[in-house]
Each structure stands twice: as structure tokens, then as C-alpha cells.
Design a protein around this motif. Structure first.
Motif, mmCIF file in Angstrom:
data_model
loop_
_atom_site.group_PDB
_atom_site.id
_atom_site.type_symbol
_atom_site.label_atom_id
_atom_site.label_comp_id
_atom_site.label_asym_id
_atom_site.label_seq_id
_atom_site.Cartn_x
_atom_site.Cartn_y
_atom_site.Cartn_z
ATOM 1 N N VAL A 82 1.029 -1.396 -0.024
ATOM 2 C CA VAL A 82 0.130 -0.051 -0.030
ATOM 3 C C VAL A 82 0.855 1.228 -0.066
ATOM 4 N N MET A 83 0.634 2.207 -0.848
ATOM 5 C CA MET A 83 1.375 3.601 -1.003
ATOM 6 C C MET A 83 0.722 4.355 0.081
ATOM 7 N N VAL A 84 1.669 4.863 1.098
ATOM 8 C CA VAL A 84 1.181 5.868 2.103
ATOM 9 C C VAL A 84 0.876 7.219 1.582
ATOM 10 N N SER A 85 -0.211 7.683 1.676
ATOM 11 C CA SER A 85 -0.602 9.040 1.329
ATOM 12 C C SER A 85 -0.083 10.069 2.335
ATOM 13 N N GLU A 86 -0.088 11.417 2.011
ATOM 14 C CA GLU A 86 0.250 12.424 2.968
ATOM 15 C C GLU A 86 -1.106 12.544 4.127
ATOM 16 N N MET A 99 2.230 4.280 13.998
ATOM 17 C CA MET A 99 3.165 3.266 13.333
ATOM 18 C C MET A 99 4.237 4.093 12.783
ATOM 19 N N PHE A 100 4.314 5.484 12.542
ATOM 20 C CA PHE A 100 5.406 6.016 12.026
ATOM 21 C C PHE A 100 5.609 5.962 10.538
ATOM 22 N N ILE A 101 4.530 5.627 9.683
ATOM 23 C CA ILE A 101 5.043 5.483 8.278
ATOM 24 C C ILE A 101 5.096 6.797 7.702
ATOM 25 N N MET A 102 5.649 6.978 6.524
ATOM 26 C CA MET A 102 6.316 8.150 5.880
ATOM 27 C C MET A 102 5.600 8.158 4.639
ATOM 28 N N VAL A 103 5.179 9.353 3.879
ATOM 29 C CA VAL A 103 4.668 9.413 2.620
ATOM 30 C C VAL A 103 5.453 8.957 1.710
ATOM 31 N N SER A 108 3.521 -3.390 3.323
ATOM 32 C CA SER A 108 2.743 -4.390 3.036
ATOM 33 C C SER A 108 1.480 -4.573 4.092
ATOM 34 N N ILE A 109 0.521 -5.129 3.555
ATOM 35 C CA ILE A 109 -0.677 -5.349 4.411
ATOM 36 C C ILE A 109 -0.432 -6.027 5.811
ATOM 37 N N ASP A 123 -2.176 6.149 11.651
ATOM 38 C CA ASP A 123 -1.694 6.305 10.615
ATOM 39 C C ASP A 123 -1.773 5.176 9.603
ATOM 40 N N ALA A 124 -1.569 4.013 10.328
ATOM 41 C CA ALA A 124 -1.510 2.566 9.699
ATOM 42 C C ALA A 124 -3.078 2.379 9.273
ATOM 43 N N CYS A 125 -3.974 2.972 10.098
ATOM 44 C CA CYS A 125 -5.287 2.622 9.736
ATOM 45 C C CYS A 125 -5.926 3.332 8.451
ATOM 46 N N VAL A 126 -5.256 4.594 8.365
ATOM 47 C CA VAL A 126 -5.839 5.326 7.155
ATOM 48 C C VAL A 126 -5.261 4.819 6.028
ATOM 49 N N ALA A 127 -3.883 4.429 6.260
ATOM 50 C CA ALA A 127 -3.134 3.959 5.006
ATOM 51 C C ALA A 127 -3.832 2.645 4.485
ATOM 52 N N LEU A 128 -4.237 1.819 5.249
ATOM 53 C CA LEU A 128 -4.910 0.536 5.073
ATOM 54 C C LEU A 128 -6.135 0.769 4.383
ATOM 55 N N ALA A 129 -6.925 1.792 5.157
ATOM 56 C CA ALA A 129 -8.287 2.151 4.520
ATOM 57 C C ALA A 129 -8.314 2.585 3.164
ATOM 58 N N GLU A 130 -7.304 3.471 3.014
ATOM 59 C CA GLU A 130 -7.186 4.050 1.668
ATOM 60 C C GLU A 130 -6.819 3.066 0.689
ATOM 61 N N GLY A 131 -5.841 2.066 1.035
ATOM 62 C CA GLY A 131 -5.517 1.306 0.029
ATOM 63 C C GLY A 131 -6.535 0.205 -0.422
#
Length: 386
Positions: A82-86, A99-103, A108-109, A123-131
């Protein structure tokens, strides 16, 4: 030859509510709480269980379930990226658990799931939801669809993390339903919830190791989940589960005043359930539970079974009041077909029927040939022997 028969084969179990089995007065310091025996489904304790709450990070249980469903169907794989969005990254910079992911990271899932479940990363929740769904709003629709399927009638999700939103609400009763569903349907993925640490080998920096937020995991107590929560307006909450031998209890509480109180009171509730109640296995799905008389068949008995596991939870030292019997018209005339309904398993407490389950033939029983049937009929007429 049919006559009404009762076959007594057990002397324990009940499906009464807690009110039918009074135990000593008990309470915990939470605004709302519930305790369930997982195997029997029996509710052992409840306190204002339909009171509306803000589930906070317990929302992440549903976020995980939606993804587990997609993994099961094959629409996702654990190693998909999953690509992390801003939008997702900003949550890691705003003071929330992260989780401290970066743009621009491709994560991975599986790592995102661990970041959600173990590190409670918003942040991981939003990244996963968007992915998964394109937007968090679309993912919330999936969450609500799943909640309706499970039967969470007093719940509405507006985001994937449980961050402040007056329209993101539930009850401890609904959180219990969700937790039960998680454990029952995804036992392998559920193992993530007992992991005590997660190390995120992040891009552009040293690895970050974070501990699980669930305080009960560190008490050598048998706890293996599930999820903490905190919002200033709601105070502290916890969905927890403990497994001792084959027995499992699930508790959900909200409105604990402090972190320490959340830990102590949740453990107190689970301990009370283990100490005051026993769980009894009555029958396992598709396994023989007894046998019934057969008339004019190649066998004199037919094995029978029930189609669901049957467990009962009762206060300790109450087994003597419990009985069970199979009621059927017998002896049953052959031929008998496998899976044919043959009678009713009836459960009693102090001679009052409290549960009934259909019983079915475990096997085919063929009819005797003509000569054998004649001989057996003559025997019955002379001797009364079936």
C-alpha cells in the motif's frame, strides 16, 4: 410398534441467564461492561450494556476484520503493498498513537495490520483503509456493512481508527459481538493480537519497536487480546480475552477512570468469571452423543448426533440440578437414513425444560429381510422383546 420414549444420558448443564443462578454480589468500576463465556455464548456479567459509548481504538477490531475478510476471499494478500498518502502520514505527526509511516512508503498489508493491532497506529489505519477502498469514508461503509452482518445494531463507524467523532459510536454489547466474531472466524490472524511488540523497519530512519497497548498481556495471566481504547470524553476502555485450557472468556468495559483501573478491573472481571463458573461440553458437532432403539433393522441401535457444538456455563456446584434426555418415538422403524431427524434432546434444570436440540441419525440402518422380520415380530409377540 412406536411408543413414546425418553433416553436419559446426561446429568449436567443449563442455559439460564445469570439471574437464574444468583452468585454473590459483584461489580466493577466501569460505566459499562459485559462478560461472556466464549464456548457457550452465556453472558455472565452485564452492566448497562446498551449504553452508547465512543469505542475509540476498539474500532480497530472492525478495521482488522474487514481486511481479514478480504484476505480470506483472496482479494488481498499479506504481502501486497500500500502506498502511504500524505493524509495517512499526517496522523503520525499529530500526537496520536502511530506506526510512524512516511509519505510515499510502500508498506505491506501484514505490516500495516501489525501496526494497527499491536502499535495501535492511527496512521496505519488510514493507509490501509485508503489502500483497500480508495478513501477512509468508503472503507467506513464496508465497516458498517460488516457490523450489520454481525448484528451490531447499536453501532456506527465513521472512520477506521476511532479518532474523535460523535458519529463513531457503539456499545460494549456490540463490541463483544465483534470480538467474538473475530476469534471464531479468524483464529490464525487473531494471534496478532497477543504479540507484545512490533518493530517497524521504517524508511529513512532506525527501526521503531513499540509494545502492545493491552496491559493484560504482560501479567502472565493467559490473556491473548484484544484491544485498548482511550478518548478524553470516554476515558479508558478495553476489549479483553483470556484462555485457560479449553475455556475462553471475553470481556468488554468502558469508562474506566485510569489506565491502572482499566487493567485491574478488567482482570478482576475475567478472574471472577473463571472462579465462579464452569463450562461443560455437552456435544460436539457431528459426533455421536448416544444411540436409540431400532425396530426391524439390521442393527438394534442407531447412533445419533446434533449439528452444533453444545456447551453450557453454570455456577460451580450446580451440576446436580441439571439433566438431559432424548425424546423420540421408538423403537424407530427401519429403514433409517443418515441425517434423518429422529428426536429431540431436551435439557432440564430442576425439572424445567430450558433447551431443546434436534438429533439426527449418524448412519444408515437397513431393514431386515422378510424372514428375519417375521421371526423378530413373533419374538416380540411371545416375549415382548424388540
Amino acid at each position: 410398534m412406536d411408543e413414546f420414549k425418553k433416553f436419559l444420558f446426561y446429568c449436567f448443564f443449563s442455559y439460564f441467564s445469570l439471574a437464574a443462578f444468583p452468585v454473590s454480589a459483584f461489580d466493577i468500576k466501569a460505566r459499562t461492561a459485559i462478560l461472556q463465556d466464549y464456548l457457550s455464548g452465556e453472558i455472565l456479567y452485564e452492566k448497562d450494556i446498551q449504553r452508547s459509548i465512543y469505542p475509540a481504538s476498539m474500532t480497530k477490531i472492525m478495521t482488522s476484520i474487514v481486511v481479514f475478510d478480504l484476505l480470506k476471499s483472496g482479494d488481498l494478500n499479506l504481502d501486497d503493498k500500500v502506498m502511504v498518502s500524505e493524509n495517512a502520514w499526517r496522523l503520525s505527526q499529530s500526537g496520536y498513537s502511530s506506526m510512524f509511516i512516511m509519505v510515499g512508503d510502500e508498506v505491506s498489508i501484514e505490516d500495516l495490520l501489525k501496526g494497527i493491532i499491536i502499535a495501535s497506529g492511527n496512521d496505519a489505519c488510514v493507509a490501509l483503509a485508503e489502500g483497500v477502498a480508495g478513501t477512509e469514508e468508503e472503507f467506513a461503509i464496508m465497516m458498517n456493512s460488516k457490523a450489520a452482518e454481525i448484528g451490531m445494531i447499536n453501532t456506527n463507524f465513521t472512520n477506521s481508527s476511532g479518532i474523535n467523532d460523535p458519529d463513531n459510536y457503539s456499545t460494549v454489547e456490540d463490541i463483544l459481538l465483534m470480538s467474538n466474531y473475530l476469534i471464531k472466524n479468524y483464529p490464525v490472524y487473531y494471534s496478532y493480537f497477543k504479540e507484545k511488540t512490533f518493530t517497524w523497519d521504517r524508511t529513512g530512519g532506525d527501526p521503531i519497536t513499540q509494545g502492545n497497548r493491552n496491559p493484560l498481556l504482560y501479567k502472565n495471566y493467559g490473556a491473548d487480546g484484544i484491544k485498548t481504547g482511550y478518548l478524553a470524553v470516554e476515558k479508558y476502555s478495553l476489549a479483553s480475552s483470556i484462555k485457560k485450557g479449553e475455556r475462553r472468556l471475553i470481556a468488554v468495559g468502558s469508562g474506566f477512570e485510569t489506565k491502572n483501573s482499566r487493567s485491574r478491573q478488567s482482570k478482576k472481571l475475567l478472574t471472577w468469571g473463571l472462579t465462579n463458573f464452569d463450562t461443560i461440553q455437552i456435544a460436539k458437532t457431528d459426533e455421536e452423543i448416544s444411540n436409540l432403539d431400532v425396530w426391524l433393522g439390521k442393527k438394534d441401535k442407531v447412533q445419533v448426533y446434533v449439528k452444533n457444538d453444545i456447551y453450557k456455563t453454570i455456577p460451580k456446584a450446580r451440576k446436580k440440578h441439571l439433566k438431559a434426555y432424548i425424546e423420540y418415538n421408538g423403537p424407530i422403524l427401519a429403514p433409517i437414513e443418515k441425517d434423518q431427524e429422529l428426536g429431540i434432546l431436551k435439557i432440564l434444570y430442576k425439572d424445567e425444560i430450558i433447551n431443546e436440540f434436534k438429533v439426527y441419525a449418524f448412519e444408515d440402518i437397513k431393514k431386515l429381510n422378510v424372514i428375519s422380520r417375521i421371526i423378530k415380530s413373533i419374538n416380540y409377540l411371545i416375549w415382548g422383546d424388540v
